[in-house]
Structure formats: structure tokens, C-alpha cells
Design a protein around this motif. Structure first.
Motif, PDB file in Angstrom:
ATOM      1  N   ALA A  31      -7.650  -2.533   2.346  1.00 39.02           N
ATOM      2  CA  ALA A  31      -6.547  -3.418   1.955  1.00 39.02           C
ATOM      3  C   ALA A  31      -6.228  -4.387   3.091  1.00 39.02           C
ATOM      4  O   ALA A  31      -6.059  -5.593   2.863  1.00 39.02           O
ATOM      5  N   PHE A  61       0.831  -1.208   0.000  1.00 38.79           N
ATOM      6  CA  PHE A  61       0.000   0.000   0.000  1.00 38.79           C
ATOM      7  C   PHE A  61       0.864   1.257   0.000  1.00 38.79           C
ATOM      8  O   PHE A  61       0.640   2.186  -0.781  1.00 38.79           O
ATOM      9  N   TYR A 120      -6.722   2.135   2.816  1.00 36.50           N
ATOM     10  CA  TYR A 120      -5.763   1.399   3.637  1.00 36.50           C
ATOM     11  C   TYR A 120      -6.481   0.337   4.473  1.00 36.50           C
ATOM     12  O   TYR A 120      -6.108  -0.830   4.480  1.00 36.50           O
ATOM     13  N   ARG A 135      -9.324  11.495  -4.146  1.00 41.07           N
ATOM     14  CA  ARG A 135      -8.773  10.308  -3.489  1.00 41.07           C
ATOM     15  C   ARG A 135      -8.031  10.666  -2.200  1.00 41.07           C
ATOM     16  O   ARG A 135      -8.012   9.897  -1.245  1.00 41.07           O
ATOM     17  N   LEU A 173       1.202   4.126  -2.893  1.00 47.09           N
ATOM     18  CA  LEU A 173       0.866   5.507  -2.565  1.00 47.09           C
ATOM     19  C   LEU A 173       2.008   6.446  -2.953  1.00 47.09           C
ATOM     20  O   LEU A 173       1.787   7.513  -3.535  1.00 47.09           O
ATOM     21  N   ASP A 218       1.873   6.957  -6.643  1.00 48.62           N
ATOM     22  CA  ASP A 218       0.764   7.784  -7.116  1.00 48.62           C
ATOM     23  C   ASP A 218       0.931   9.263  -6.769  1.00 48.62           C
ATOM     24  O   ASP A 218       0.515  10.128  -7.535  1.00 48.62           O
ATOM     25  N   ILE A 265      -2.387  11.059  -8.373  1.00 48.76           N
ATOM     26  CA  ILE A 265      -3.409  11.009  -7.324  1.00 48.76           C
ATOM     27  C   ILE A 265      -4.394  12.168  -7.516  1.00 48.76           C
ATOM     28  O   ILE A 265      -3.998  13.310  -7.763  1.00 48.76           O
TER      29      ILE A 265
END
Lengths: 198, 198
Positions: free
Chosen positions: B164, A172, B161, B153, A176, A179, A185
Motif C-alpha cells: 500500500a 490501511f 501494508y 491473510r 484492518l 476486517d 479476516i
DNA sequence: CCCCCCTTACTCGACTTCGAGTATTTCGAG
DNA sequence: CTCGAAATACTCGAAGTCGAGTAAGGGGGG
């Protein structure tokens, strides 16, 4: 049931230990340490004694003997009551069968990420990624260690669970970083705009 | 810095809100609710007021005006201080960059799973799996909802998060059910033996 | 125009949590 | 055999947490 009181998992751990055999509080602490339970259940000296006291008041455990070994300070040995056994199984069943919302620090931090500048955020997330990789590498090494290899899996499921979560977290975090880094993002303009004023 | 005091994320959230603009405590609560922050940061009425008080004592925030609207009860509007701004960024940076150990209920429960009989454990884990699937399905539905689709986002990363982690948890639970069910988990004999005595 | 209920804004005190502090005892090095 | 270090077993109070309780204003139905 005493569902009002089911906030502190340490109380659950105490019930579980006494379910096996009677013990005095200090022994509970050392036993938990020996079995690495302190990794999965928060243990504090001060808390332990008040938790035990509160369990006794609710008649889930009771003092058995207040013997003394030589001239050492007094030790009070506790045992679980019938009601305590019921409460233990009931509570544990609930924890296993219904997924609870737990508030983690990282989740809180993510929800406030906007307070940091985008570049700063990326930099800090990269640090986290490195630390997560180190943690996972250490865990891999430990798993291959002989003392671990001989242990029954039943005794470290909680450890595997935590690792699985950490692996997901690493993915994750990396996604992130990507992005934010490549600007893909959604909302990046608003983010920058907020910091331009400040 | 005041690293001793960094236990309650609610204090962090208060600093973050005041970083944007001055506010009175009740407005903090409603703002957090409007922005769905209560999902990721534990918010309690009682805590909020003592947290604000403690931040004021540490000079991270200060009272600005104690106005009143009509004859309503008094509202104290707070603003962040320079020191408060530093503390906010420092604290947030730490939370993002260093992965902390967090004690979840399920991890505690897993570490005590031996207290339940194997069949019972499987049954309860199956219940959990169903509930997790429902939660994930609901989240998918919510994501497709128009009000969500329009949101940047940046405003729901913490939500992604959590999802996930939940997906990973579901896989973990299913694997565990399988391994206990088909007897392939190491230590099953000890597990049964313990319950045979009891 | 009056009553009831919802929202606003905060208070209170019982309970918990925390970790540093205390006092005794064992153990091992010298 | 003696001194200090570590282990044993617990205490204490300051701080934090919690949610039910309170009280006053606003607004809509009868």
C-alpha cells in the motif's frame, strides 16, 4: 565508489551542506534545525562529530581553518573536496533512483500482531487511527499557516511525501480494524486457537 | 518498563519467537527466514547473538539447557521469562498504538533534491518509477501464486501494508515528475539559479 | 571410502551510534 | 554591574551493529 560507507544519511546531509558553503560542525547542526531537516534526517550531536571525522578520513571533506572567535572554544571549519562532490551526487542519485527496502517499526509490529489477542489488536489499532488523524489534522493546519504558505514547494516535498504515506497508513489501519472486527479476516480461528492455549 | 532499550525490533522478534516455544539462537534465525520475517525485521547474524545476550542480562529470557547433538558445537536453548512476556506485550502494544516517526532513505533524499539539477532529478525519479512498477507487478504475480493464495491473510498483513505504501509512493513520484517537468513546481527559478552559479 | 562442499552454529573486533556531560561565552533582567 | 540562564562548541565512553571469519558435522559423487 565508497558504496560500503553509504549507511548513514547524516553523512549525506553534511556533504550537501558543505556543497553550498564551508561550515563548522555546530553550524551544520543549527542550519539543519533551521531548515527543519531534522524532521527528515536523524541528527544526533554525538553522531555528527564522528560522521564528520569519518568523512575527513575518507578525504570527502577537509579542514579549512581552525580559527577562534574571541576566546570561544576552537571551531574547525570544513569544506567539501572534489571527491566529496562526486560522492554526494552519486549517492543522492542512487537514493532517488533505486527504491530501497526500509524497515519501519509498524511493519515489524504488524508481522508480530499474532502475539496479541484479536480484541486487543483492534483496540490498539483504533488508538493508532485516532493519533494518525490528529497528526494529519495538525499538518493541514500548518499548511494553511502563513509562514508555510509562502514557502516554495521545493522546500517541503519531503513533508508532502510523509503525509501521503500517513494518509495511506490511516486507510490501511481502518480497513484492518474493520476486517478483524467483523471476523472477515482469513485465519481468525487459528489466531483465537493460539491464544486459547496460552 | 525497559522503554530505554526499545530500539532494536530484532529483540522484539526474539521475544515473540520464544513466546511460542523455547529455541536456540540459530533456530530463531532459520525460523524467521522460513516465515519471511526477514523481509519486515532486519536480521543480522552478529546482532542476533548480542541481542540474545542483552535480553538474558535483563532477565527477559533465560538459558534452559546447553545440550549438544552428537559432537556438534554447543547449542544454548533459551526460554522466555514472565517479565519477558510482559515486556513483549507492552512493547508490541506501543508500536501498534502510537505512530512513530521513521526516517526513510527516500525522505532524506527528497529533502536534499536541490543538490541535483532539475533535469537530472526528473530522470532519476523516472528510473525510480519504473523500478517501483516492476516491484508492484512482481508482488501481484506472487499474490496469484498458489503457495500464497493458500496462506492465511494474518500471515502477510505486513506485506500488504508495504505494498500500500509503495503504491502511494509511485503516485507521488509520478506527480512530482509531472510538476517538475512542466515547470509548475513553485521555486523552480531558485533551483535553476543555484545550479547556474555552481 | 574419501574428498569437497553445504549447512550448522557461533565468534570476533572494527566501526558506529548515542546522549549525557563539560566548559566557556553571551545576553538580559534586576 | 552582576548574577543566572541560555547558547555555543565539543568530548567521552558505554553500548550496539555488522558481516566476514571459523570450525565442525553431514551427505553425495567419484
Amino acid at each position: 565508489m565508497g558504496a560500503r560507507h553509504r549507511s548513514n544519511p547524516l553523512a549525506l546531509a553534511v556533504l550537501a551542506l558543505l556543497y553550498e558553503q564551508p561550515m563548522h560542525p555546530y553550524e551544520m547542526a543549527t542550519t539543519m534545525r533551521d531548515r527543519r531537516k531534522e524532521d527528515s534526517i536523524k541528527l544526533n550531536y554525538g553522531s555528527l562529530y564522528s560522521v564528520v571525522q569519518s568523512l575527513e578520513k575518507r578525504a570527502l571533506i577537509q579542514a579549512r581553518e581552525t580559527g577562534r572567535d574571541g576566546r570561544r572554544p576552537e571551531r574547525t571549519v570544513y569544506e567539501i573536496t572534489a571527491g566529496g562532490g562526486v560522492e554526494l551526487l552519486d549517492w543522492l542519485s542512487e537514493l532517488v533512483s533505486v527504491p530501497a527496502k526500509d524497515f519501519t517499526d509498524f511493519e515489524a509490529a504488524l508481522s508480530l500482531l499474532g502475539c496479541l489477542r484479536p480484541e486487543e489488536a483492534v483496540h490498539l489499532l483504533e488508538e493508532r487511527a485516532v493519533r494518525l488523524e490528529q497528526e494529519l489534522a495538525q499538518a493541514e493546519a500548518l499548511r494553511r499557516h502563513e509562514s508555510m504558505a509562502k514557502l516554495d514547494r521545493l522546500f517541503y516535498i519531503e513533508w508532502e511525501y510523509r503525509l501521503a504515506l500517513r494518509r495511506t497508513e490511516l486507510i490501511f489501519v481502518k480497513d484492518l480494524i474493520r476486517d478483524i472486527g467483523d471476523g472477515s479476516i482469513a485465519g481468525l480461528e487459528h489466531w483465537r486457537a493460539f491464544h486459547a492455549d496460552h
